[in-house]
Design a protein around this motif. Structure first.
Motif, PDB file in Angstrom:
ATOM      1  N   SER A 188       0.847  -1.193   0.000  1.00  0.00           N
ATOM      2  CA  SER A 188       0.000   0.000   0.000  1.00  0.00           C
ATOM      3  C   SER A 188       0.879   1.239   0.000  1.00  0.00           C
ATOM      4  CB  SER A 188      -0.914  -0.002   1.237  1.00  0.00           C
ATOM      5  OG  SER A 188      -1.664   1.189   1.321  1.00  0.00           O
ATOM      6  N   MET A 189       0.601   2.156  -0.916  1.00  0.00           N
ATOM      7  CA  MET A 189       1.427   3.362  -1.034  1.00  0.00           C
ATOM      8  C   MET A 189       0.532   4.534  -1.441  1.00  0.00           C
ATOM      9  SD  MET A 189       4.682   3.889  -3.594  1.00  0.00           S
ATOM     10  CE  MET A 189       3.676   3.481  -5.035  1.00  0.00           C
ATOM     11  N   HIS A 190       0.610   5.618  -0.679  1.00  0.00           N
ATOM     12  CA  HIS A 190      -0.240   6.767  -1.015  1.00  0.00           C
ATOM     13  C   HIS A 190       0.380   8.116  -0.656  1.00  0.00           C
ATOM     14  CE1 HIS A 190      -1.080   6.239   3.264  1.00  0.00           C
ATOM     15  NE2 HIS A 190      -1.491   7.481   3.283  1.00  0.00           N
ATOM     16  N   ARG A 191       1.575   8.122  -0.100  1.00  0.00           N
ATOM     17  CA  ARG A 191       2.132   9.361   0.419  1.00  0.00           C
ATOM     18  C   ARG A 191       2.673  10.247  -0.697  1.00  0.00           C
ATOM     19  NH1 ARG A 191       1.943   9.303   5.588  1.00  0.00           N
ATOM     20  NH2 ARG A 191       3.005  11.282   5.621  1.00  0.00           N
ATOM     21  N   HIS A 192       2.583  11.556  -0.450  1.00  0.00           N
ATOM     22  CA  HIS A 192       2.997  12.566  -1.423  1.00  0.00           C
ATOM     23  C   HIS A 192       4.435  12.362  -1.866  1.00  0.00           C
ATOM     24  CE1 HIS A 192       4.593  16.514  -2.658  1.00  0.00           C
ATOM     25  NE2 HIS A 192       3.356  16.816  -3.041  1.00  0.00           N
ATOM     26  N   GLU A 193       5.354  12.116  -0.908  1.00  0.00           N
ATOM     27  CA  GLU A 193       6.773  12.035  -1.249  1.00  0.00           C
ATOM     28  C   GLU A 193       7.112  10.814  -2.098  1.00  0.00           C
ATOM     29  OE1 GLU A 193       6.599  10.443   3.096  1.00  0.00           O
ATOM     30  OE2 GLU A 193       5.552  11.917   1.863  1.00  0.00           O
ATOM     31  N   ASN A 194       6.253   9.793  -2.053  1.00  0.00           N
ATOM     32  CA  ASN A 194       6.491   8.612  -2.870  1.00  0.00           C
ATOM     33  C   ASN A 194       5.786   8.668  -4.221  1.00  0.00           C
ATOM     34  OD1 ASN A 194       8.183   7.324  -1.039  1.00  0.00           O
ATOM     35  ND2 ASN A 194       6.501   6.319   0.015  1.00  0.00           N
ATOM     36  N   LEU A 195       4.641   9.332  -4.275  1.00  0.00           N
ATOM     37  CA  LEU A 195       3.881   9.381  -5.520  1.00  0.00           C
ATOM     38  C   LEU A 195       4.329  10.495  -6.454  1.00  0.00           C
ATOM     39  CD1 LEU A 195       0.209   8.702  -4.365  1.00  0.00           C
ATOM     40  CD2 LEU A 195       1.794   7.122  -5.452  1.00  0.00           C
ATOM     41  N   PHE A 196       4.740  11.627  -5.902  1.00  0.00           N
ATOM     42  CA  PHE A 196       5.012  12.798  -6.742  1.00  0.00           C
ATOM     43  C   PHE A 196       6.501  13.080  -6.928  1.00  0.00           C
ATOM     44  CE2 PHE A 196       0.679  13.257  -5.324  1.00  0.00           C
ATOM     45  CZ  PHE A 196       0.030  13.579  -6.506  1.00  0.00           C
ATOM     46  N   ASN A 197       7.342  12.179  -6.453  1.00  0.00           N
ATOM     47  CA  ASN A 197       8.764  12.192  -6.770  1.00  0.00           C
ATOM     48  C   ASN A 197       8.999  10.984  -7.671  1.00  0.00           C
ATOM     49  OD1 ASN A 197      11.575  11.455  -6.668  1.00  0.00           O
ATOM     50  ND2 ASN A 197      11.837  12.774  -4.879  1.00  0.00           N
ATOM     51  N   ARG A 198       9.226  11.257  -8.965  1.00  0.00           N
ATOM     52  CA  ARG A 198       9.248  10.148  -9.934  1.00  0.00           C
ATOM     53  C   ARG A 198      10.347   9.131  -9.618  1.00  0.00           C
ATOM     54  NH1 ARG A 198       7.085   8.712 -14.989  1.00  0.00           N
ATOM     55  NH2 ARG A 198       7.614   6.495 -15.117  1.00  0.00           N
ATOM     56  N   GLN A 199      11.488   9.601  -9.133  1.00  0.00           N
ATOM     57  CA  GLN A 199      12.561   8.672  -8.806  1.00  0.00           C
ATOM     58  C   GLN A 199      12.151   7.733  -7.677  1.00  0.00           C
ATOM     59  OE1 GLN A 199      16.234  10.490  -7.478  1.00  0.00           O
ATOM     60  NE2 GLN A 199      17.445   8.693  -7.979  1.00  0.00           N
ATOM     61  N   ARG A 200      11.513   8.285  -6.639  1.00  0.00           N
ATOM     62  CA  ARG A 200      11.066   7.444  -5.526  1.00  0.00           C
ATOM     63  C   ARG A 200       9.925   6.529  -5.958  1.00  0.00           C
ATOM     64  NH1 ARG A 200      12.720   8.165  -0.481  1.00  0.00           N
ATOM     65  NH2 ARG A 200      10.774   7.297   0.347  1.00  0.00           N
ATOM     66  N   LEU A 201       9.048   7.020  -6.788  1.00  0.00           N
ATOM     67  CA  LEU A 201       7.943   6.193  -7.267  1.00  0.00           C
ATOM     68  C   LEU A 201       8.471   4.993  -8.048  1.00  0.00           C
ATOM     69  CD1 LEU A 201       4.963   5.600  -7.743  1.00  0.00           C
ATOM     70  CD2 LEU A 201       5.018   7.199  -9.669  1.00  0.00           C
ATOM     71  N   VAL A 235       3.126  -6.898   5.484  1.00  0.00           N
ATOM     72  CA  VAL A 235       2.563  -5.701   4.851  1.00  0.00           C
ATOM     73  C   VAL A 235       3.696  -4.753   4.510  1.00  0.00           C
ATOM     74  CG1 VAL A 235       1.078  -3.676   5.199  1.00  0.00           C
ATOM     75  CG2 VAL A 235       0.362  -5.923   6.065  1.00  0.00           C
ATOM     76  N   VAL A 236       3.648  -4.177   3.309  1.00  0.00           N
ATOM     77  CA  VAL A 236       4.604  -3.153   2.885  1.00  0.00           C
ATOM     78  C   VAL A 236       3.801  -1.876   2.651  1.00  0.00           C
ATOM     79  CG1 VAL A 236       6.338  -2.489   1.178  1.00  0.00           C
ATOM     80  CG2 VAL A 236       6.032  -4.901   1.772  1.00  0.00           C
ATOM     81  N   THR A 237       4.139  -0.808   3.356  1.00  0.00           N
ATOM     82  CA  THR A 237       3.293   0.378   3.345  1.00  0.00           C
ATOM     83  C   THR A 237       4.100   1.639   3.616  1.00  0.00           C
ATOM     84  OG1 THR A 237       1.347   1.401   4.398  1.00  0.00           O
ATOM     85  CG2 THR A 237       2.799   0.112   5.814  1.00  0.00           C
ATOM     86  N   ASP A 238       3.549   2.782   3.235  1.00  0.00           N
ATOM     87  CA  ASP A 238       4.151   4.056   3.635  1.00  0.00           C
ATOM     88  C   ASP A 238       3.238   4.802   4.604  1.00  0.00           C
ATOM     89  OD1 ASP A 238       2.151   4.936   1.935  1.00  0.00           O
ATOM     90  OD2 ASP A 238       3.482   5.890   0.485  1.00  0.00           O
ATOM     91  N   GLY A 239       2.230   4.110   5.132  1.00  0.00           N
ATOM     92  CA  GLY A 239       1.257   4.730   6.027  1.00  0.00           C
ATOM     93  C   GLY A 239       1.546   4.497   7.498  1.00  0.00           C
ATOM     94  N   GLY A 240       1.562   5.565   8.285  1.00  0.00           N
ATOM     95  CA  GLY A 240       1.811   5.451   9.715  1.00  0.00           C
ATOM     96  C   GLY A 240       0.722   4.685  10.445  1.00  0.00           C
ATOM     97  N   SER A 241      -0.527   4.855  10.019  1.00  0.00           N
ATOM     98  CA  SER A 241      -1.608   4.120  10.684  1.00  0.00           C
ATOM     99  C   SER A 241      -1.497   2.623  10.413  1.00  0.00           C
ATOM    100  CB  SER A 241      -2.973   4.644  10.223  1.00  0.00           C
ATOM    101  OG  SER A 241      -3.130   4.490   8.833  1.00  0.00           O
ATOM    102  N   ASN A 242      -1.051   2.261   9.200  1.00  0.00           N
ATOM    103  CA  ASN A 242      -0.818   0.835   8.910  1.00  0.00           C
ATOM    104  C   ASN A 242       0.292   0.278   9.781  1.00  0.00           C
ATOM    105  OD1 ASN A 242      -1.291   1.231   5.304  1.00  0.00           O
ATOM    106  ND2 ASN A 242      -2.792   0.986   6.935  1.00  0.00           N
ATOM    107  N   GLN A 243       1.333   1.084  10.003  1.00  0.00           N
ATOM    108  CA  GLN A 243       2.410   0.679  10.916  1.00  0.00           C
ATOM    109  C   GLN A 243       1.839   0.352  12.283  1.00  0.00           C
ATOM    110  OE1 GLN A 243       5.293   3.782  11.714  1.00  0.00           O
ATOM    111  NE2 GLN A 243       6.051   2.757  13.547  1.00  0.00           N
ATOM    112  N   GLU A 244       0.973   1.216  12.766  1.00  0.00           N
ATOM    113  CA  GLU A 244       0.388   1.025  14.091  1.00  0.00           C
ATOM    114  C   GLU A 244      -0.512  -0.207  14.138  1.00  0.00           C
ATOM    115  OE1 GLU A 244      -2.229   3.601  17.332  1.00  0.00           O
ATOM    116  OE2 GLU A 244      -1.731   4.440  15.364  1.00  0.00           O
ATOM    117  N   GLU A 245      -1.331  -0.389  13.108  1.00  0.00           N
ATOM    118  CA  GLU A 245      -2.222  -1.547  13.056  1.00  0.00           C
ATOM    119  C   GLU A 245      -1.426  -2.854  13.068  1.00  0.00           C
ATOM    120  OE1 GLU A 245      -5.339   0.979  10.290  1.00  0.00           O
ATOM    121  OE2 GLU A 245      -4.117  -0.614   9.418  1.00  0.00           O
ATOM    122  N   CYS A 246      -0.389  -2.906  12.239  1.00  0.00           N
ATOM    123  CA  CYS A 246       0.410  -4.131  12.160  1.00  0.00           C
ATOM    124  C   CYS A 246       1.133  -4.407  13.478  1.00  0.00           C
ATOM    125  CB  CYS A 246       1.420  -4.021  11.018  1.00  0.00           C
ATOM    126  SG  CYS A 246       0.674  -4.098   9.366  1.00  0.00           S
ATOM    127  N   ALA A 247       1.646  -3.353  14.104  1.00  0.00           N
ATOM    128  CA  ALA A 247       2.353  -3.531  15.373  1.00  0.00           C
ATOM    129  C   ALA A 247       1.420  -4.091  16.439  1.00  0.00           C
ATOM    130  CB  ALA A 247       2.949  -2.196  15.825  1.00  0.00           C
TER     131      ALA A 247
END
Length: 350
Positions: A188-201, A265-277
């Motif tokens: 799951s990926m939705h963060r600005h820094e990953n989607l709108f930086n083409r190199q990171r995307l 789970v592989v994610t860039d979401g902090g809430s997903n981090q919390e749920e998985c933990a």
């Protein structure tokens, strides 16, 4: 905030539920999941924010609507304005509180990554909201300490409201088999820094493809992710990748069921981090920094986009199926609503 709303009703605290309209579809799903009442008012009911242009349009409309006669009546009879987290809606709500001289109560206050660009713009939003908040409702002692220089009252809530939300959701998914016939991972990926930086995307998508060679991967598409990949004409290619299946973003309970059965789970979401933990599910965090301590140095790997770290983590997780953990018994939502009740009582009518 769903369990906070339910607890507010349980404790008979008068309130008005105002939606900003930033993600109306999300609320409709949560309303069904948690049996929530309908909102008293939606600031911008006609649009769903899916890109930067629609975000700006939504913010301008919401700000204008906040000054309408109908809402001025609500602000006039209120003793506090409660916001949550670090989204654009959080900042908008805090600024509305400041505009109409309402004390702002910030749920999930005090989280810090101490890097304004990771995550961006959430770290800036958290800092800005802390400047105008009168009541800081912090999930843990670290968050309280992060606000030691901030004005206002700091209160520890003994965890995040995610605990209460998961407690409700786990009741819906408790009978689901945790070891399906074919193991899979969730991406799951939705963060600005990953989607709108083409190199990171491109690097993130490379990780997705590499993981799909280890085991099947279910790629959960947030609306903003779907929009961005479509605009860049990448989505059609990803659909043809072997081992990758695209899944539209789902409601909270359905997503809980999906990760409950996954190997990791592989994610860039902090809430997903919390749920998985909390649930004990191995998790890779595609970020350079995180504002949360949940699961770090245990089941959560802060890997940024480093495939050399992620690949061995995934291989280890593949050999260790999920084992259910007991959720903590405390209820942060009860602490929050009791604190709000006391705060409102001290301030008088509202």
């Amino acid at each position: 905030m769903a369990p906070v709303i339910k607890e507010t009703i349980r404790q008979h605290v008068p309130y008005s539920l105002i939606l900003t309209g930033q993600h109306r579809e999300t609320f409709d799903e949560l309303q069904r999941n948690f049996d929530l009442p309908s909102p008293d008012l939606v600031l911008v009911p006609e649009e769903e924010v899916k890109d930067r242009i629609s975000l700006l349009t939504w913010a301008m409309k919401a700000w204008r609507r906040a000054g309408s006669q109908e809402l001025r009546k609500i602000w006039g009879r209120s003793s506090a304005l409660v916001v949550h987290g670090d989204t654009a809606s959080t900042l908008l709500g805090a600024l509305i509180g400041r505009r109409f001289s309402l004390p702002v109560a910030h749920v999930e206050a005090g989280l810090r990554s101490f890097d304004i660009f990771h995550p961006f713009p959430e770290e800036l939003i958290r800092i800005a909201v802390s400047k105008v908040s009168a009541l800081h409702l912090c999930p843990d002692p670290i968050a309280v300490n992060n606000l030691r220089g901030a004005k206002g009252t700091k209160l520890m809530t003994e965890g995040n409201t995610m605990l209460d939300a998961l407690r409700i959701a786990v009741g819906e998914i408790a009978d689901i088999d945790a070891t399906p016939a074919q193991p899979y991972a969730v991406f799951s990926m939705h963060r600005h820094e990953n989607l709108f930086n083409r190199q990171r995307l491109d690097r993130a998508l490379y990780i997705l493809r590499e993981l799909a060679e280890i085991l099947p991967v279910k790629f959960v598409l947030h609306p903003v992710t779907h929009s961005r990949l479509t605009k860049l004409t990448l989505l059609a290619d990803i659909e043809r990748w072997q081992g990758v299946s695209l899944v539209e973003r789902m409601d909270f309970v359905s997503f809980g069921r999906l990760i409950r059965q996954s190997r990791f789970v592989v994610t860039d979401g902090g809430s997903n981090q919390e749920e998985c933990a909390v649930l004990g599910i191995p998790c890779v965090l595609l970020r350079q920094a995180t504002e949360r301590s949940d699961g770090l140095n245990e089941g959560v790997l802060l890997a940024d986009l480093d495939i050399d770290k992620i690949r061995p983590f995934a291989q280890r997780a593949l050999g260790h199926p999920y084992r259910a953990k007991s959720l903590p018994a405390n209820s942060p939502s009860q602490v929050i609503v009791s604190a709000l009740r006391e705060y409102v009582t001290e301030r008088g009518p509202g």
